[in-house]
Design a protein around this motif. Structure first.
Motif, PDB file in Angstrom:
ATOM      1  N   SER A   3     -67.175   3.127   0.130  1.00 16.58           N
ATOM      2  CA  SER A   3     -66.214   4.210  -0.118  1.00 16.58           C
ATOM      3  C   SER A   3     -65.390   4.516   1.122  1.00 16.58           C
ATOM      4  O   SER A   3     -65.891   4.502   2.246  1.00 16.58           O
ATOM      5  CB  SER A   3     -66.972   5.467  -0.552  1.00 16.58           C
ATOM      6  N   ASP A   4     -64.093   4.834   0.911  1.00 21.94           N
ATOM      7  CA  ASP A   4     -63.221   5.195   2.028  1.00 21.94           C
ATOM      8  C   ASP A   4     -63.642   6.508   2.669  1.00 21.94           C
ATOM      9  O   ASP A   4     -63.307   6.789   3.818  1.00 21.94           O
ATOM     10  CB  ASP A   4     -61.766   5.302   1.551  1.00 21.94           C
ATOM     11  N   GLU A   5     -64.383   7.347   1.908  1.00 17.57           N
ATOM     12  CA  GLU A   5     -64.857   8.632   2.432  1.00 17.57           C
ATOM     13  C   GLU A   5     -66.194   8.505   3.166  1.00 17.57           C
ATOM     14  O   GLU A   5     -66.684   9.476   3.723  1.00 17.57           O
ATOM     15  CB  GLU A   5     -65.012   9.643   1.284  1.00 17.57           C
ATOM     16  N   SER A   6     -66.769   7.316   3.164  1.00 15.92           N
ATOM     17  CA  SER A   6     -68.054   7.112   3.824  1.00 15.92           C
ATOM     18  C   SER A   6     -67.930   7.265   5.332  1.00 15.92           C
ATOM     19  O   SER A   6     -66.953   6.833   5.945  1.00 15.92           O
ATOM     20  CB  SER A   6     -68.588   5.711   3.500  1.00 15.92           C
ATOM     21  N   SER A   7     -68.948   7.899   5.953  1.00 20.22           N
ATOM     22  CA  SER A   7     -68.961   8.045   7.420  1.00 20.22           C
ATOM     23  C   SER A   7     -68.982   6.688   8.106  1.00 20.22           C
ATOM     24  O   SER A   7     -68.455   6.527   9.206  1.00 20.22           O
ATOM     25  CB  SER A   7     -70.182   8.860   7.847  1.00 20.22           C
ATOM     26  N   ILE A   8     -69.592   5.693   7.453  1.00 17.96           N
ATOM     27  CA  ILE A   8     -69.645   4.352   8.037  1.00 17.96           C
ATOM     28  C   ILE A   8     -68.255   3.721   8.092  1.00 17.96           C
ATOM     29  O   ILE A   8     -67.964   2.895   8.949  1.00 17.96           O
ATOM     30  CB  ILE A   8     -70.643   3.471   7.261  1.00 17.96           C
ATOM     31  N   LYS A   9     -67.383   4.124   7.157  1.00 22.10           N
ATOM     32  CA  LYS A   9     -65.993   3.650   7.195  1.00 22.10           C
ATOM     33  C   LYS A   9     -65.205   4.370   8.285  1.00 22.10           C
ATOM     34  O   LYS A   9     -64.390   3.783   8.985  1.00 22.10           O
ATOM     35  CB  LYS A   9     -65.326   3.886   5.829  1.00 22.10           C
ATOM     36  N   LYS A  10     -65.470   5.696   8.400  1.00 19.97           N
ATOM     37  CA  LYS A  10     -64.712   6.495   9.366  1.00 19.97           C
ATOM     38  C   LYS A  10     -65.205   6.289  10.800  1.00 19.97           C
ATOM     39  O   LYS A  10     -64.420   6.374  11.738  1.00 19.97           O
ATOM     40  CB  LYS A  10     -64.814   7.978   8.991  1.00 19.97           C
ATOM     41  N   ILE A  11     -66.503   6.061  10.954  1.00 15.75           N
ATOM     42  CA  ILE A  11     -67.088   5.794  12.276  1.00 15.75           C
ATOM     43  C   ILE A  11     -67.717   4.409  12.205  1.00 15.75           C
ATOM     44  O   ILE A  11     -68.861   4.250  11.802  1.00 15.75           O
ATOM     45  CB  ILE A  11     -68.172   6.837  12.650  1.00 15.75           C
ATOM     46  N   LYS A  65     -67.502  -8.083   8.708  1.00 13.62           N
ATOM     47  CA  LYS A  65     -66.118  -8.341   9.127  1.00 13.62           C
ATOM     48  C   LYS A  65     -65.107  -7.950   8.057  1.00 13.62           C
ATOM     49  O   LYS A  65     -63.928  -7.760   8.355  1.00 13.62           O
ATOM     50  CB  LYS A  65     -65.956  -9.833   9.455  1.00 13.62           C
ATOM     51  N   THR A  66     -65.578  -7.818   6.810  1.00 14.16           N
ATOM     52  CA  THR A  66     -64.635  -7.581   5.722  1.00 14.16           C
ATOM     53  C   THR A  66     -64.773  -6.211   5.058  1.00 14.16           C
ATOM     54  O   THR A  66     -63.786  -5.510   4.876  1.00 14.16           O
ATOM     55  CB  THR A  66     -64.804  -8.661   4.626  1.00 14.16           C
ATOM     56  N   ASP A  67     -66.017  -5.801   4.714  1.00 11.76           N
ATOM     57  CA  ASP A  67     -66.188  -4.618   3.865  1.00 11.76           C
ATOM     58  C   ASP A  67     -66.972  -3.476   4.499  1.00 11.76           C
ATOM     59  O   ASP A  67     -66.639  -2.310   4.300  1.00 11.76           O
ATOM     60  CB  ASP A  67     -66.879  -5.021   2.557  1.00 11.76           C
ATOM     61  N   ILE A  68     -68.065  -3.774   5.186  1.00  7.11           N
ATOM     62  CA  ILE A  68     -68.941  -2.719   5.713  1.00  7.11           C
ATOM     63  C   ILE A  68     -68.876  -2.727   7.231  1.00  7.11           C
ATOM     64  O   ILE A  68     -69.332  -3.679   7.869  1.00  7.11           O
ATOM     65  CB  ILE A  68     -70.396  -2.927   5.234  1.00  7.11           C
ATOM     66  N   LYS A  69     -68.310  -1.686   7.809  1.00  5.59           N
ATOM     67  CA  LYS A  69     -68.121  -1.630   9.256  1.00  5.59           C
ATOM     68  C   LYS A  69     -69.401  -1.174   9.958  1.00  5.59           C
ATOM     69  O   LYS A  69     -69.517  -0.077  10.503  1.00  5.59           O
ATOM     70  CB  LYS A  69     -66.956  -0.680   9.605  1.00  5.59           C
ATOM     71  N   PHE A  70     -70.389  -2.039   9.887  1.00  3.64           N
ATOM     72  CA  PHE A  70     -71.693  -1.744  10.484  1.00  3.64           C
ATOM     73  C   PHE A  70     -72.262  -3.055  11.003  1.00  3.64           C
ATOM     74  O   PHE A  70     -72.052  -4.122  10.412  1.00  3.64           O
ATOM     75  CB  PHE A  70     -72.629  -1.136   9.422  1.00  3.64           C
ATOM     76  N   ASP A  71     -73.012  -2.973  12.114  1.00  2.00           N
ATOM     77  CA  ASP A  71     -73.576  -4.170  12.736  1.00  2.00           C
ATOM     78  C   ASP A  71     -74.753  -4.698  11.906  1.00  2.00           C
ATOM     79  O   ASP A  71     -75.919  -4.565  12.274  1.00  2.00           O
ATOM     80  CB  ASP A  71     -74.031  -3.829  14.164  1.00  2.00           C
ATOM     81  N   LEU A  72     -74.420  -5.298  10.760  1.00  2.00           N
ATOM     82  CA  LEU A  72     -75.445  -5.801   9.849  1.00  2.00           C
ATOM     83  C   LEU A  72     -76.204  -6.992  10.428  1.00  2.00           C
ATOM     84  O   LEU A  72     -77.382  -7.199  10.132  1.00  2.00           O
ATOM     85  CB  LEU A  72     -74.812  -6.220   8.517  1.00  2.00           C
ATOM     86  N   TYR A  73     -75.532  -7.784  11.269  1.00  2.00           N
ATOM     87  CA  TYR A  73     -76.178  -8.979  11.816  1.00  2.00           C
ATOM     88  C   TYR A  73     -77.392  -8.615  12.666  1.00  2.00           C
ATOM     89  O   TYR A  73     -78.448  -9.254  12.570  1.00  2.00           O
ATOM     90  CB  TYR A  73     -75.177  -9.795  12.639  1.00  2.00           C
ATOM     91  N   SER A  74     -77.260  -7.551  13.488  1.00  5.53           N
ATOM     92  CA  SER A  74     -78.398  -7.119  14.305  1.00  5.53           C
ATOM     93  C   SER A  74     -79.554  -6.666  13.434  1.00  5.53           C
ATOM     94  O   SER A  74     -80.723  -6.862  13.770  1.00  5.53           O
ATOM     95  CB  SER A  74     -77.987  -5.980  15.249  1.00  5.53           C
ATOM     96  N   VAL A  75     -79.225  -6.044  12.315  1.00  3.19           N
ATOM     97  CA  VAL A  75     -80.257  -5.611  11.367  1.00  3.19           C
ATOM     98  C   VAL A  75     -81.025  -6.825  10.838  1.00  3.19           C
ATOM     99  O   VAL A  75     -82.255  -6.823  10.805  1.00  3.19           O
ATOM    100  CB  VAL A  75     -79.627  -4.818  10.199  1.00  3.19           C
ATOM    101  N   THR A  76     -80.302  -7.886  10.470  1.00  5.99           N
ATOM    102  CA  THR A  76     -80.976  -9.071   9.943  1.00  5.99           C
ATOM    103  C   THR A  76     -81.758  -9.809  11.037  1.00  5.99           C
ATOM    104  O   THR A  76     -82.775 -10.436  10.757  1.00  5.99           O
ATOM    105  CB  THR A  76     -79.975 -10.046   9.284  1.00  5.99           C
ATOM    106  N   ARG A  77     -81.281  -9.721  12.288  1.00  5.06           N
ATOM    107  CA  ARG A  77     -82.031 -10.316  13.403  1.00  5.06           C
ATOM    108  C   ARG A  77     -83.383  -9.629  13.569  1.00  5.06           C
ATOM    109  O   ARG A  77     -84.410 -10.276  13.804  1.00  5.06           O
ATOM    110  CB  ARG A  77     -81.221 -10.191  14.701  1.00  5.06           C
ATOM    111  N   GLU A  78     -83.386  -8.305  13.465  1.00  7.18           N
ATOM    112  CA  GLU A  78     -84.637  -7.557  13.571  1.00  7.18           C
ATOM    113  C   GLU A  78     -85.552  -7.881  12.385  1.00  7.18           C
ATOM    114  O   GLU A  78     -86.772  -8.000  12.551  1.00  7.18           O
ATOM    115  CB  GLU A  78     -84.342  -6.051  13.617  1.00  7.18           C
ATOM    116  N   MET A  79     -84.968  -8.042  11.207  1.00  8.97           N
ATOM    117  CA  MET A  79     -85.775  -8.418  10.040  1.00  8.97           C
ATOM    118  C   MET A  79     -86.431  -9.781  10.263  1.00  8.97           C
ATOM    119  O   MET A  79     -87.601  -9.981   9.924  1.00  8.97           O
ATOM    120  CB  MET A  79     -84.887  -8.461   8.793  1.00  8.97           C
TER     121      MET A  79
END
Length: 484
Positions: A404-412, A192-206
């Protein structure tokens, strides 16, 4: 007549209280350390902005990474258990700063060992026999101790060959589940704050995958299934899989054949010990063969079967005589649904062919929900696909930089990521880490292209006039692949 006095065993009360408080203490230790590391970086980001000199900025970042690396190492080392797995995932040259990798790579398989007395009790309770009734020899010192279990070399009564006995650490399951829930809460905050990626689903799978690791009977079945599959479809299997001693398996004990080899982490030392030039042709050929063997095995497992070993970290890979590869530890396996297996085959072809339109369509087919924050959406989407699902990083990208602001994860921004795909993502990234460690830059998507085409063709989803030609080419490449 008075009732007998109630006798309190103070030591027993202390032990029970300690067990009840242990998860709370562990949670407290995690949050204190995680917040310290996180706020350290946030404060540093503000401070580094005041420095205009680029070289000085880089030097400041390096010092900050070294400081954080020491703290992360201490947290993972002190807490052990699940955090050793986190160290394995994060401590890769393409994913983390060099300072992190240098510190975390040494944590592999360094969990505290359970005492032999306790191991003996677990074995005798699980097998229903005394240890001397089962084994002619049982090494007291373990071969290695990991987060969930440790392994001992032994020899069964009446046998000439050695076996490996895997024994689960008592009480480890409750602690690891506590760790995962803490990590899930931290992941929700970070996405919600720094990494625009569905990290919660990743931890659910873990959470799901690690839950499976506590059942060694399931692991034994997975090992047998993968062993049979690889031997069935290959003239010569690309990787060796240990044979299970079937009547010596319980939920907490697993006995399997012993495979003699050197851990891939010690490959450099072994090459030097044999007097081989580490930069010469012999060493390069050996490394190439090792990586090709692993890549072929994983391509076949993921794309042809859908059932695959999902934990190829360096501690699970042995290098045997003649640069042969053995794959160990089948606690984490994944059985992909047919739709995801074929959807991933489509994505592999898109990456191999450099087809950004097909890559975007494959993302949608796989259920990866994205939100574009840039003008050249399709190009960034393709770059993200390469970064996530290929061992060869996109041009100009040396390491993943999610902040990084140039990261694809930030842009997408990845708003939804199917839990089942995390095992593929992790596998590709671990293969990439191995390739970086071996000094070989290659594309697994290009290597897997013929396997993906075959998988789609068998499902009636691949139509290509040149398929027969490519099939013949695949046969030629496969023959060359095993050339000594």
């Amino acid at each position: 007549m008075l009732p007998p006095p109630i006798v309190f065993d103070l030591n027993d009360v202390k032990q029970k209280l300690s067990l009840q408080l242990r998860p709370l203490q562990r949670s407290f230790q995690f949050w204190v350390r995680a917040i310290d590391i996180y706020t350290g970086y946030k404060v540093f980001q503000l401070r580094v902005n005041f420095e205009k000199d680029v070289l000085k900025q880089e030097a400041m970042w390096e010092r900050q990474h070294e400081l954080a690396a020491d703290k992360i190492f201490s947290m993972c080392s002190d807490l052990g258990g699940f955090f050793l797995k986190i160290a394995q995932i994060v401590g890769k040259p393409d994913l983390a700063p060099a300072a992190w990798v240098k510190r975390l790579v040494t944590l592999c398989d360094q969990a505290p060992a359970t005492s032999f007395h306790t191991v003996k009790l677990v074995l005798e309770n699980e097998l229903g026999l005394g240890i001397d009734d089962v084994f002619d020899r049982f090494d007291v010192e373990p071969l290695g101790s990991a987060s969930i279990a440790q392994v001992h070399r032994a020899r069964l009564k009446g046998d000439k060959g050695d076996v490996v006995v895997k024994v689960q650490h008592p009480g480890v399951q409750d602690l690891m589940m506590t760790d995962i829930r803490n990590l899930q809460a931290f992941a929700l905050y970070m996405q919600k704050t720094d990494i625009k990626f569905d990290l919660y689903s990743v931890t659910r799978e873990m959470e799901k995958q690690i839950g499976y690791e506590f059942d060694f009977m399931r692991e034994a079945s997975a090992m047998e299934r993968i062993r049979k599959f690889l031997y069935k479809i290959n003239r010569r299997t690309p990787v060796s899989v240990p044979r299970v001693i079937r009547d010596m398996v319980t939920r907490r004990v697993l006995v399997m054949e012993y495979i003699d080899g050197v851990p891939i982490m010690n490959l450099g030392d072994e090459i030097a010990k044999r007097g081989i030039n580490p930069h010469g042709k012999v060493a390069a050929a050996a490394k190439q063969k090792i990586l090709q063997s692993l890549t072929l095995a994983y391509g076949q497992m993921i794309l042809k079967s859908g059932f695959f070993h999902a934990d190829p970290h360096p501690g699970n890979i042995l290098i045997c005589k003649g640069s042969e590869v053995a794959l160990l530890d089948y606690g984490q396996v994944k059985d992909l649904p047919e739709q995801l297996r074929l959807g991933y085959a489509n994505l592999v072809l898109a990456i191999a062919d450099g087809d950004s339109v097909r890559a975007s369509a494959s993302f949608r087919e796989l259920g990866i929900d994205t939100l574009s924050k840039c003008e050249n959406e399709q190009q960034e989407m393709f770059k993200l696909a390469e970064t996530m699902f290929d061992t060869k990083l996109p041009p100009g990208v040396k390491m993943l930089q999610p902040f990084s602001d140039e990261s694809s994860i930030k842009k997408i921004a990845v708003q939804a990521f199917p839990e089942e795909l995390f095992s593929i993502l992790r596998t590709v990234h671990l293969l990439r880490g191995l390739s970086v460690g071996l000094g070989i830059n290659y594309s697994c998507a290009e290597q897997w292209r013929p396997i993906a085409e075959e998988a789609l063709s068998q499902a009636g989803r691949f139509k290509d006039k040149n398929l027969q030609h490519r099939g013949r080419l695949h046969g030629i490449l496969k023959t060359l692949f095993w050339r000594d």
